[in-house]
Design a protein around this motif. Structure first.
Motif, mmCIF file in Angstrom:
data_model
loop_
_atom_site.group_PDB
_atom_site.id
_atom_site.type_symbol
_atom_site.label_atom_id
_atom_site.label_comp_id
_atom_site.label_asym_id
_atom_site.label_seq_id
_atom_site.Cartn_x
_atom_site.Cartn_y
_atom_site.Cartn_z
ATOM 1 N N UNK A 185 0.860 -1.187 0.033
ATOM 2 C CA UNK A 185 -0.051 0.060 0.030
ATOM 3 C C UNK A 185 0.903 1.191 0.159
ATOM 4 N N UNK A 186 0.350 2.403 -0.388
ATOM 5 C CA UNK A 186 1.141 3.699 -0.556
ATOM 6 C C UNK A 186 1.647 4.029 0.950
ATOM 7 N N UNK A 187 1.049 3.414 1.928
ATOM 8 C CA UNK A 187 1.692 4.235 3.284
ATOM 9 C C UNK A 187 3.467 3.659 3.230
ATOM 10 N N UNK A 188 3.779 2.635 2.575
ATOM 11 C CA UNK A 188 4.993 2.085 2.626
ATOM 12 C C UNK A 188 6.109 3.034 2.312
ATOM 13 N N UNK A 189 5.856 4.079 1.557
ATOM 14 C CA UNK A 189 6.958 5.025 1.328
ATOM 15 C C UNK A 189 6.848 6.149 2.162
ATOM 16 N N UNK A 190 6.070 6.246 3.151
ATOM 17 C CA UNK A 190 6.028 7.141 4.048
ATOM 18 C C UNK A 190 6.704 6.702 5.462
ATOM 19 N N UNK A 191 6.682 5.530 5.668
ATOM 20 C CA UNK A 191 7.036 5.129 7.097
ATOM 21 C C UNK A 191 8.080 3.899 6.965
ATOM 22 N N UNK A 192 8.707 3.672 7.798
ATOM 23 C CA UNK A 192 9.742 2.371 7.438
ATOM 24 C C UNK A 192 9.048 1.101 7.178
ATOM 25 N N UNK A 193 9.363 0.274 6.490
ATOM 26 C CA UNK A 193 10.786 0.104 5.783
ATOM 27 C C UNK A 193 10.907 0.926 4.692
ATOM 28 N N UNK A 194 9.816 1.744 4.105
ATOM 29 C CA UNK A 194 9.981 2.556 2.798
ATOM 30 C C UNK A 194 9.938 1.640 1.708
ATOM 31 N N UNK A 195 10.358 0.593 1.305
ATOM 32 C CA UNK A 195 10.763 -0.062 -0.001
ATOM 33 C C UNK A 195 9.723 -0.494 -0.289
ATOM 34 N N UNK A 196 8.948 -0.065 -1.606
ATOM 35 C CA UNK A 196 8.078 -0.561 -2.273
ATOM 36 C C UNK A 196 8.036 -2.130 -3.140
ATOM 37 N N UNK A 197 9.482 -2.288 -2.927
ATOM 38 C CA UNK A 197 9.891 -3.762 -3.782
ATOM 39 C C UNK A 197 10.042 -4.675 -2.518
ATOM 40 N N UNK A 198 9.542 -4.549 -1.458
ATOM 41 C CA UNK A 198 9.613 -5.493 -0.385
ATOM 42 C C UNK A 198 8.853 -6.880 -1.111
ATOM 43 N N UNK A 199 9.432 -7.942 -0.723
ATOM 44 C CA UNK A 199 8.739 -9.211 -0.936
ATOM 45 C C UNK A 199 7.640 -9.782 -0.025
ATOM 46 N N UNK A 200 7.808 -9.290 1.152
ATOM 47 C CA UNK A 200 6.927 -9.347 2.229
ATOM 48 C C UNK A 200 7.147 -8.696 3.355
ATOM 49 N N UNK A 201 5.953 -8.431 4.202
ATOM 50 C CA UNK A 201 6.118 -7.735 5.340
ATOM 51 C C UNK A 201 5.061 -8.281 6.524
ATOM 52 N N UNK A 202 5.898 -8.097 7.850
ATOM 53 C CA UNK A 202 4.933 -8.413 8.895
ATOM 54 C C UNK A 202 4.623 -7.092 9.454
ATOM 55 N N UNK A 203 3.438 -7.052 9.910
ATOM 56 C CA UNK A 203 3.058 -5.718 10.492
ATOM 57 C C UNK A 203 2.211 -6.006 11.584
ATOM 58 N N UNK A 204 2.475 -5.392 12.757
ATOM 59 C CA UNK A 204 1.696 -5.461 13.988
ATOM 60 C C UNK A 204 2.396 -5.740 15.172
ATOM 61 N N UNK A 205 1.810 -6.179 16.272
ATOM 62 C CA UNK A 205 2.559 -6.488 17.625
ATOM 63 C C UNK A 205 3.268 -7.687 17.439
ATOM 64 N N UNK A 216 -3.533 -3.278 22.098
ATOM 65 C CA UNK A 216 -5.054 -3.514 21.970
ATOM 66 C C UNK A 216 -5.393 -2.866 20.621
ATOM 67 N N UNK A 217 -6.260 -3.411 19.562
ATOM 68 C CA UNK A 217 -6.505 -2.537 18.528
ATOM 69 C C UNK A 217 -5.667 -2.918 17.575
ATOM 70 N N UNK A 218 -4.805 -3.619 17.408
ATOM 71 C CA UNK A 218 -4.079 -3.631 16.363
ATOM 72 C C UNK A 218 -3.523 -5.145 16.110
ATOM 73 N N UNK A 219 -4.096 -5.879 15.350
ATOM 74 C CA UNK A 219 -3.587 -7.335 15.077
ATOM 75 C C UNK A 219 -2.462 -7.524 14.309
ATOM 76 N N UNK A 220 -1.651 -8.514 14.494
ATOM 77 C CA UNK A 220 -0.216 -8.561 13.631
ATOM 78 C C UNK A 220 -1.037 -9.532 12.259
ATOM 79 N N UNK A 221 -0.133 -9.220 11.324
ATOM 80 C CA UNK A 221 -0.777 -9.972 10.069
ATOM 81 C C UNK A 221 0.561 -10.012 9.102
ATOM 82 N N UNK A 222 0.904 -10.590 8.030
ATOM 83 C CA UNK A 222 1.963 -10.970 7.329
ATOM 84 C C UNK A 222 1.397 -10.827 5.691
ATOM 85 N N UNK A 223 2.053 -9.882 5.094
ATOM 86 C CA UNK A 223 1.632 -9.765 3.432
ATOM 87 C C UNK A 223 2.776 -10.364 2.633
#
Length: 268
Positions: A185-205, A216-223
């Motif tokens: 998503x577009x937010x990737x270039x505004x916040x770390x890790x910034x790289x729009x060509x990441x192969x995958x990403x873990x996001x969350x706690x 609370x309020x933010x579940x972990x997930x992998x893209x």
């Protein structure tokens, strides 16, 4: 890259690139000998550089790229080739100059913008890095090339990769969602890790955060980013392997390991 080559020359250079795509640099070098002695042409110079760039010693590739740029300074592919090679040699300032020239000559050259971002990052120019990564994200989003592998196929490979993990890890990630997405998503270039060509990403706690009960309020997930994975994987065998590596990498982040610790496990 414009071409005024004959049909026979074009077929020859096409065969060179096919050999390089297949990792057969020996055949590529053999075919390139047939190009030698012909009238200099940027497409032939690029193919020759590409073959040399596969060697561990990049000295010959760097020399070839410099000669090519001296002969054909208006060719963005050759400016990018030289910039890329200089990046590998950690000659940051020279690399950035040629990558900027490649982007100037062809503003839609996503690969050149990407390497320019890496060069700027290496010199501490984070604002310039973000600007170049934003260009990459926009250009990659305009690419209408159809995917080679379905979302279901990627998920099948992901499920097979998860099944390889030890039972305690499988139990820890049983409720960890995995999503297949074409691009970040577009937010990737505004916040770390910034790289729009990441192969995958873990996001969350992380798992430890969840067990602490303080999140609370933010579940972990992998893209898993299908388009970016396809970009680096020429066939299904390598795609399956890269999905495995990427997914295991992100699972380790969920378990609390940082990049250095993940790299130590051979999952960079």
């Amino acid at each position: 890259m414009k071409s005024d080559l004959s049909p026979a020359q074009l077929r020859l250079l096409e065969q060179v690139h096919q050999a390089l795509d297949a990792g057969d640099d020996r055949r590529a070098r053999h075919l390139l000998k047939k190009v030698d002695g012909r009238k200099p042409h940027p497409a032939a110079a690029f193919a020759r550089w590409r073959a040399l760039s596969l060697a561990e010693d990049l000295g010959p590739a760097l020399a070839a790229a410099k000669r090519a740029v001296a002969s054909f300074p208006e060719e963005p592919d050759l400016q990018h080739a030289l910039g890329w090679t200089l990046l590998q040699e950690q000659q940051w300032d020279e690399a950035i100059a040629h990558l900027e020239e490649a982007c100037y000559l062809d503003a839609d050259f996503a690969d050149a913008w990407y390497d320019l971002a890496l060069g700027r990052e290496a010199t501490g120019d984070l604002a310039g890095m973000k600007q170049a990564f934003a260009e990459v994200h926009e250009l990659d989003g305009l690419d209408e090339t159809p995917p080679r592998f379905s979302e279901q196929q990627v998920m099948t490979w992901a499920e097979a990769a998860l099944a390889e993990l030890p039972a305690p890890i499988r139990e820890a990630i049983v409720d960890l969602p995995i999503f297949v997405q074409d691009l970040p998503d577009a937010w990737i270039v505004e916040d770390a890790p910034w790289d729009p060509r990441l192969l995958g990403l873990f996001d969350g706690p992380t798992l430890a955060d969840l067990r602490s009960g303080e999140v609370a309020g933010h579940s972990p997930h992998i893209y898993l980013y299908r388009t970016n994975l396809e970009r680096v994987c020429p066939d299904a065998r390598e795609m399956k392997q890269q999905v495995r590596i990427t997914l295991h990498h992100e699972v380790l982040h969920f378990l609390g390991l940082d990049e250095d610790e993940v790299d130590d496990r051979g999952l960079a």
